[in-house]
Design an enzyme around this catalytic site. Sequence first.
Site, PDB file in Angstrom:
ATOM      1  N   HIS A  76      68.440  18.372  30.502  1.00  0.00           N
ATOM      2  CA  HIS A  76      67.137  18.782  31.048  1.00  0.00           C
ATOM      3  C   HIS A  76      67.132  20.162  31.689  1.00  0.00           C
ATOM      4  O   HIS A  76      66.084  20.679  32.052  1.00  0.00           O
ATOM      5  CB  HIS A  76      66.643  17.756  32.079  1.00  0.00           C
ATOM      6  CG  HIS A  76      67.413  17.781  33.373  1.00  0.00           C
ATOM      7  ND1 HIS A  76      67.100  18.642  34.392  1.00  0.00           N
ATOM      8  CD2 HIS A  76      68.481  17.088  33.807  1.00  0.00           C
ATOM      9  CE1 HIS A  76      67.943  18.458  35.396  1.00  0.00           C
ATOM     10  NE2 HIS A  76      68.795  17.518  35.067  1.00  0.00           N
TER      11      HIS A  76
HETATM   12  N1  UDP Z   1      67.966   8.842  34.797  1.00  0.00           N
HETATM   13  C1  UDP Z   1      67.100   7.823  34.445  1.00  0.00           C
HETATM   14  N2  UDP Z   1      66.622   7.784  33.164  1.00  0.00           N
HETATM   15  C2  UDP Z   1      66.965   8.691  32.205  1.00  0.00           C
HETATM   16  C3  UDP Z   1      67.870   9.726  32.575  1.00  0.00           C
HETATM   17  C4  UDP Z   1      68.343   9.780  33.882  1.00  0.00           C
HETATM   18  O1  UDP Z   1      66.779   6.979  35.278  1.00  0.00           O
HETATM   19  O2  UDP Z   1      66.489   8.595  31.081  1.00  0.00           O
HETATM   20  C5  UDP Z   1      68.440   8.904  36.212  1.00  0.00           C
HETATM   21  C6  UDP Z   1      69.939   8.893  36.390  1.00  0.00           C
HETATM   22  O3  UDP Z   1      70.422   7.571  36.479  1.00  0.00           O
HETATM   23  C7  UDP Z   1      70.116   9.652  37.706  1.00  0.00           C
HETATM   24  C8  UDP Z   1      68.943  10.600  37.728  1.00  0.00           C
HETATM   25  O4  UDP Z   1      68.020  10.146  36.741  1.00  0.00           O
HETATM   26  O5  UDP Z   1      70.022   8.778  38.810  1.00  0.00           O
HETATM   27  C9  UDP Z   1      69.383  12.014  37.404  1.00  0.00           C
HETATM   28  O6  UDP Z   1      68.271  12.837  37.307  1.00  0.00           O
HETATM   29  P1  UDP Z   1      68.241  14.212  36.533  1.00  0.00           P
HETATM   30  O7  UDP Z   1      69.319  14.241  35.532  1.00  0.00           O
HETATM   31  O8  UDP Z   1      66.832  14.395  36.068  1.00  0.00           O
HETATM   32  O9  UDP Z   1      68.463  15.293  37.682  1.00  0.00           O
HETATM   33  P2  UDP Z   1      69.753  15.946  38.351  1.00  0.00           P
HETATM   34  O10 UDP Z   1      70.635  14.834  38.832  1.00  0.00           O
HETATM   35  O11 UDP Z   1      70.401  16.837  37.336  1.00  0.00           O
HETATM   36  O12 UDP Z   1      69.203  16.742  39.500  1.00  0.00           O
END
Ligand code: UDP
Length: 361
Positions: free
Chosen positions: A202
């Site tokens: 993402h």
């Molecule tokens: N996640 C989710 N569904 C998905 C992909 C990720 O629930 O299809 C959850 C994952 O378990 C984690 C969070 O989203 O808890 C991570 O978010 P993201 O990757 O958007 O953001 P980042 O952690 O990079 O800030």
Amino acid sequence: MKVVSVVGNRPQFVKAAPLCRALRARGEEILVHSGQHYDPELADLFFDELSIPPPDHALGVGPGSPLEQTAAIMLRLEGLLSVEKPDMVLAYGDTTTTIATALAASKLGMPLAHVEAGLRSFDRAMPEEQNRVVTDHLSALLLCPTGTAVANLAGEGITEGVHQVGDVMYDACLMFAPLARRREAHRAWEVEPGEYLLVTVHRAAATDTRAALEDLVAVMEALERPAVFPVHPRTRAKLESAGLWDRLGRVPGLRLAPPVGYLDFTSLLVSARAVVTDSGGVQKEAYFQGVPCLTLRDTTEWVETVEGGFNRLVGMDPGAVRAALADLSMPDERPAYYGDGHAAERIAALLAAAAPAPARA
Ligand code: UDP
């Protein structure tokens, strides 16, 4: 104690789940949803599944560039914070919502606490790194998940108000993993436990230029085994406008779908052979569950997982991805890098201790 917590996107909802419970056991929490993530599968589903109380205020900022969203959140928070007059404002992580909250609280002279303080990739080109650095330097209470985070802050001269509390995402994992395991979400994708890869992508670096998107498709082609890829709406929109979505759809064994909720995602994760991701949170969740991780970046904030041999930084490089997939071995023992599952309670206690005592009659 009266705290205003501001959340606005998927990882922040996950972090808020244990914290809302802990904060409300100690005092008053006013929960604000900025509206930075507004797709139902990135927002509403998380409130339902993780039993997060409905937001007391929804700022509804909706789509826009990061600067437009930052400005809109700040303006809307100004009125709200002036009326609510909290003892402390709580910001989470490293997003547009985080920096907007930090700037609003600080301009209004209100103390700010930062959950996930001190993380650094040391790559100032990353919007998330800019958000972290600014928020940390404006915070009165810096709530660090790891010793590395505490050391990073010391390196920038920040030593006061710094506490190593553990990681609230680990709290969430312990809270919800038993429920998630029972879902056996892989069945819906017609893949076998232990055989498939789970993919998420993402970040701006992976999706903002045509060249980056072409690299992403080449990496997906290099996976060469069943893979489940719940695609972030932004990533999908960028692939579609670059004319690469159909090519991705033709990659053999790659199952594309909209993003799934936290419980299904955790269920998919625990049965995966490995995770391939550019997410911050997912790198840690792979570690919590003992699943090998390939990180599609050159840097990470979660350095412990790489140094310990649980996570490999492969960049957006098909050759490096293939080599890492050929050897997914990792140590049997997983040190407690991220605490003991009680980070949220520690944070609530620190906030309560920092709040002024109620006036006596
Ligand atoms: N996640 C989710 N569904 C998905 C992909 C990720 O629930 O299809 C959850 C994952 O378990 C984690 C969070 O989203 O808890 C991570 O978010 P993201 O990757 O958007 O953001 P980042 O952690 O990079 O800030």
